[in-house]
Design a protein around this motif. Sequence first.
Motif, short mmCIF file in Angstrom:
data_model
loop_
_atom_site.label_atom_id
_atom_site.label_comp_id
_atom_site.label_asym_id
_atom_site.label_seq_id
_atom_site.Cartn_x
_atom_site.Cartn_y
_atom_site.Cartn_z
N PRO A 20 13.77 -27.79 11.13
CA PRO A 20 14.30 -26.94 10.06
C PRO A 20 13.33 -26.73 8.91
O PRO A 20 13.48 -25.78 8.15
N HIS A 21 12.33 -27.60 8.77
CA HIS A 21 11.41 -27.48 7.64
C HIS A 21 10.02 -27.02 8.08
O HIS A 21 9.03 -27.30 7.41
N ILE A 22 9.96 -26.33 9.22
CA ILE A 22 8.66 -25.93 9.74
C ILE A 22 7.96 -24.94 8.81
O ILE A 22 6.74 -24.84 8.78
N ASP A 23 8.74 -24.17 8.03
CA ASP A 23 8.16 -23.15 7.16
C ASP A 23 7.73 -23.69 5.80
O ASP A 23 7.28 -22.93 4.95
N LEU A 24 7.88 -25.00 5.59
CA LEU A 24 7.48 -25.56 4.30
C LEU A 24 5.96 -25.59 4.14
O LEU A 24 5.46 -25.67 3.03
N ARG A 25 5.23 -25.56 5.25
CA ARG A 25 3.77 -25.57 5.19
C ARG A 25 3.18 -24.29 5.80
O ARG A 25 2.06 -24.29 6.28
N LYS A 26 3.97 -23.24 5.79
CA LYS A 26 3.49 -21.92 6.20
C LYS A 26 3.70 -20.98 5.01
O LYS A 26 4.73 -21.04 4.35
N TYR A 27 2.73 -20.12 4.79
CA TYR A 27 2.68 -19.40 3.52
C TYR A 27 2.64 -17.89 3.75
O TYR A 27 2.24 -17.40 4.81
N VAL A 28 3.02 -17.18 2.70
CA VAL A 28 2.87 -15.73 2.66
C VAL A 28 2.19 -15.37 1.35
O VAL A 28 2.54 -15.89 0.28
N PHE A 29 1.20 -14.52 1.46
CA PHE A 29 0.40 -14.11 0.31
C PHE A 29 0.60 -12.61 0.10
O PHE A 29 0.35 -11.81 1.00
N PHE A 30 1.10 -12.24 -1.08
CA PHE A 30 1.35 -10.84 -1.42
C PHE A 30 0.20 -10.33 -2.30
O PHE A 30 -0.20 -11.00 -3.25
N VAL A 31 -0.27 -9.12 -2.01
CA VAL A 31 -1.37 -8.56 -2.80
C VAL A 31 -1.32 -7.04 -2.71
O VAL A 31 -0.85 -6.47 -1.71
N ASN A 32 -1.79 -6.37 -3.75
CA ASN A 32 -1.89 -4.91 -3.75
C ASN A 32 -3.14 -4.45 -3.02
O ASN A 32 -4.10 -5.22 -2.86
N ASP A 33 -3.16 -3.18 -2.64
CA ASP A 33 -4.29 -2.69 -1.84
C ASP A 33 -5.52 -2.34 -2.66
O ASP A 33 -6.50 -1.82 -2.12
N ASP A 34 -5.49 -2.58 -3.97
CA ASP A 34 -6.69 -2.34 -4.79
C ASP A 34 -7.33 -3.66 -5.21
O ASP A 34 -8.00 -3.72 -6.25
N TYR A 35 -7.15 -4.70 -4.40
CA TYR A 35 -7.70 -6.02 -4.72
C TYR A 35 -8.69 -6.46 -3.65
O TYR A 35 -8.55 -6.13 -2.47
N TYR A 36 -9.67 -7.21 -4.11
CA TYR A 36 -10.54 -7.98 -3.22
C TYR A 36 -10.00 -9.41 -3.19
O TYR A 36 -9.69 -9.97 -4.24
N VAL A 37 -9.89 -9.99 -2.01
CA VAL A 37 -9.34 -11.34 -1.86
C VAL A 37 -10.42 -12.25 -1.27
O VAL A 37 -11.02 -11.92 -0.23
N SER A 70 0.84 -1.19 0.00
CA SER A 70 0.00 0.00 0.00
C SER A 70 0.88 1.24 0.00
O SER A 70 2.04 1.20 0.43
N ASN A 71 0.33 2.34 -0.50
CA ASN A 71 1.00 3.63 -0.41
C ASN A 71 0.55 4.35 0.85
O ASN A 71 -0.56 4.15 1.34
N LEU A 72 1.40 5.21 1.35
CA LEU A 72 1.11 5.90 2.60
C LEU A 72 -0.20 6.68 2.51
O LEU A 72 -0.96 6.75 3.48
N GLU A 73 -0.50 7.26 1.37
CA GLU A 73 -1.68 8.10 1.22
C GLU A 73 -2.97 7.30 1.04
O GLU A 73 -4.06 7.88 1.02
N ASN A 74 -2.88 5.98 0.91
CA ASN A 74 -4.06 5.16 0.61
C ASN A 74 -4.77 4.67 1.88
O ASN A 74 -5.10 3.49 2.00
N PHE A 75 -5.00 5.57 2.81
CA PHE A 75 -5.67 5.16 4.05
C PHE A 75 -7.07 4.63 3.79
O PHE A 75 -7.52 3.66 4.42
N GLN A 76 -7.79 5.25 2.86
CA GLN A 76 -9.16 4.81 2.58
C GLN A 76 -9.19 3.38 2.08
O GLN A 76 -10.07 2.59 2.46
N LYS A 77 -8.24 3.01 1.24
CA LYS A 77 -8.20 1.63 0.74
C LYS A 77 -7.88 0.66 1.88
O LYS A 77 -8.48 -0.42 1.97
N ARG A 78 -6.95 1.03 2.75
CA ARG A 78 -6.62 0.16 3.88
C ARG A 78 -7.82 0.00 4.81
O ARG A 78 -8.10 -1.10 5.30
N GLN A 79 -8.52 1.09 5.03
CA GLN A 79 -9.69 1.03 5.91
C GLN A 79 -10.78 0.16 5.31
O GLN A 79 -11.44 -0.61 6.03
#
Length: 665
Positions: A471-488, A385-394
């Motif tokens: 050592p492989h605990i993170d193999l079944r943990k995930y991170v999802f990247f998305v822009n602030d103009d998306y519905y998920v 998100s951009n700093l000015e996009n408070f409305q989108k974050r909200q």
Amino acid sequence: MIQYKVLQEPDVLIPHPIRFWIFLISLITTLACSIFVLYHLLIDRTLRNALNNHAIIVLLFNNLMYQLIDIPLSLSFYHLGNVWPASPILCLFWMFIDETFLSLSLILVAGASIQRHILIFHKRWLSTDKKRFFIHYLPIVILSFYIIVFHFITILFPPCQNIFNYQLSVCGYPLCYYDIRLVLIWDIAINKILPTLTIVVFSIALLVRVLLQRRRMHQYVQWRKHRKMTIQLLAIAMLYFFLYIPLMIIELIQSCFENKMSRSIKLINRSHNIENDRFNKLFGGNRYYLSLYMKCIVCILILYYLNILFGFNSYMWYEKSFEDEYYLNMKQIDVTKIEENVEDVLGLPNNILANKFLINNEYLCGRSLSPETIIHPHLLILIKSNLENFQKRQAIRMTWAIKHQLTNKNIQVAFVLGTDARKTSVEDESNKYGDIIQIDRIDYYYYSTYKMIMMLHWISDYCTSKSRRSPHIDLRKYVFFVNDDYYVDIDQLLIYIYNIDEDKEMTTYERRTFITGELIEKSYPQRFINDRWHVSLSDYPYDIYPPYISTECFLMTRYNARLYYIASKYARLFYFDHIYMGLLSYSMSTNLIKNNQLFSTSSSLSNNFVNNEYGFLSKWKLFFNSNNNINSTLKPICIRGHRAQNLIDIWNNIHQTNISFSFEL
């Protein structure tokens, strides 16, 4: 009664047949270009709603009407040698179209020159619908209405008598209102010289303001990065300053001193009775040449935009083959050997960013159940998100990322922000919601790679397991990247992750390097200098980009995120984060999993799309734009949205709720 007078056409430097073919060829190319550009600006909702495109859309529509009406009349004249049909009504209509559309083009470009300053330096002036109406939309309407009314009155209902000559182009341009000095001076000074000076002054001022702002921010001015803007602004300013203003000044001087010059000519030539012929010879063709000049300017501008779209492909002779030469210069990274003792395998890193976290939120990912145990969430969602996009974050906090609902599903969400030129603080927002991560880099598209690397850095430091027993605990943990103009669609995302977790055939290596999203293949660098995605040969000398996953919406294991962060220390930075991630994937020999249906970044936010109901035109658009299977029953995980209120309306419609938007922190 309408009078007719045979005026001598100024000396014709270019014969009519040659003019005919020049105009015809130019009309075909510029007409195709105008329709092509206008279609794409109107059909794409993002481009259509962008404030900076509105003046361009009106200008293109104005020029399109000029091409469809005025130029064909000129073609008819050059082909037949006279005006046909020889009618005063046609002459008045031709003059009205010619004067109105040319003046309107000038006024619109001047208005756009002013609005560029507002869009770049005063965005807060357009923060509400009311402000946008009075500052953005209303000036365009008023200026257009004024030009149309002015020429409607002075040309179609003049307080004088016009004299037509059907043997001359535009019927000899018999604008009798030019005999009224006050009207003539007003037209030249206000409708022509003032807009032209506005274009020149505000275009140069924009370049100066940008450079001064960078100086105030103590940033080094790299002219190579500002080359595109500099060439565009100076070219526009010089075009109007050197080619247009001199003609207008001559005509203004002529109108101011016409009586004195006429009396002098009469005294000298009284015995020969040729004063009118001499005056016409001196100034009679000025209006004719001005009209021809303006038509050429319109054609040049349209051809210029055509060149922007397609460019000149001389660069292809200097590009290197990606498949044959890139691997020779890249750092090949074996992901099976860099888990520990990275520097022993790859050597000292050469690309460690000096950026730091202004708000690191280090405890957001891990929660402690006991002093010896830290449990990380199954899914981490990082929203760019951009700093000015408070409305989108909200809006996101109120819809698909409601905190207590995600916590119950073992999901954590964070918004990753940069800074702005004013160093605006987001401490209050961070303290209230506890979901902000901020880096010390200005939010700017060409800095997107910095933000991506810092997100990978944050995951590696604060959201991956440090336990040597697992050592492989993170193999079944995930991170999802998305822009602030998306519905998920969170439920759809969790179903997909569950299927991945339950896949017994996936090997440990495949889980280590797991990354999926919309796969883009056979993408080529844009070399033309005016293209938004322009990449010079010095920055990227190869002929094609590697396959890459769109970074607007994608999923990977947190183990793989740590590998990408390690690889980023040994790879040269690139402007665009999606290309940069593709280059990292290529150097790591990572298998990019294509999933263009679930992670489509070309899906639009609408009720029909959410309900998986496609119309005929929508199917064709999806087929050509995203190569999706249009008969698929899969609902996409990522759906592109636009405004905060639009996101809330869709949420209310889907879940039958009645939430309203709140601007408060």
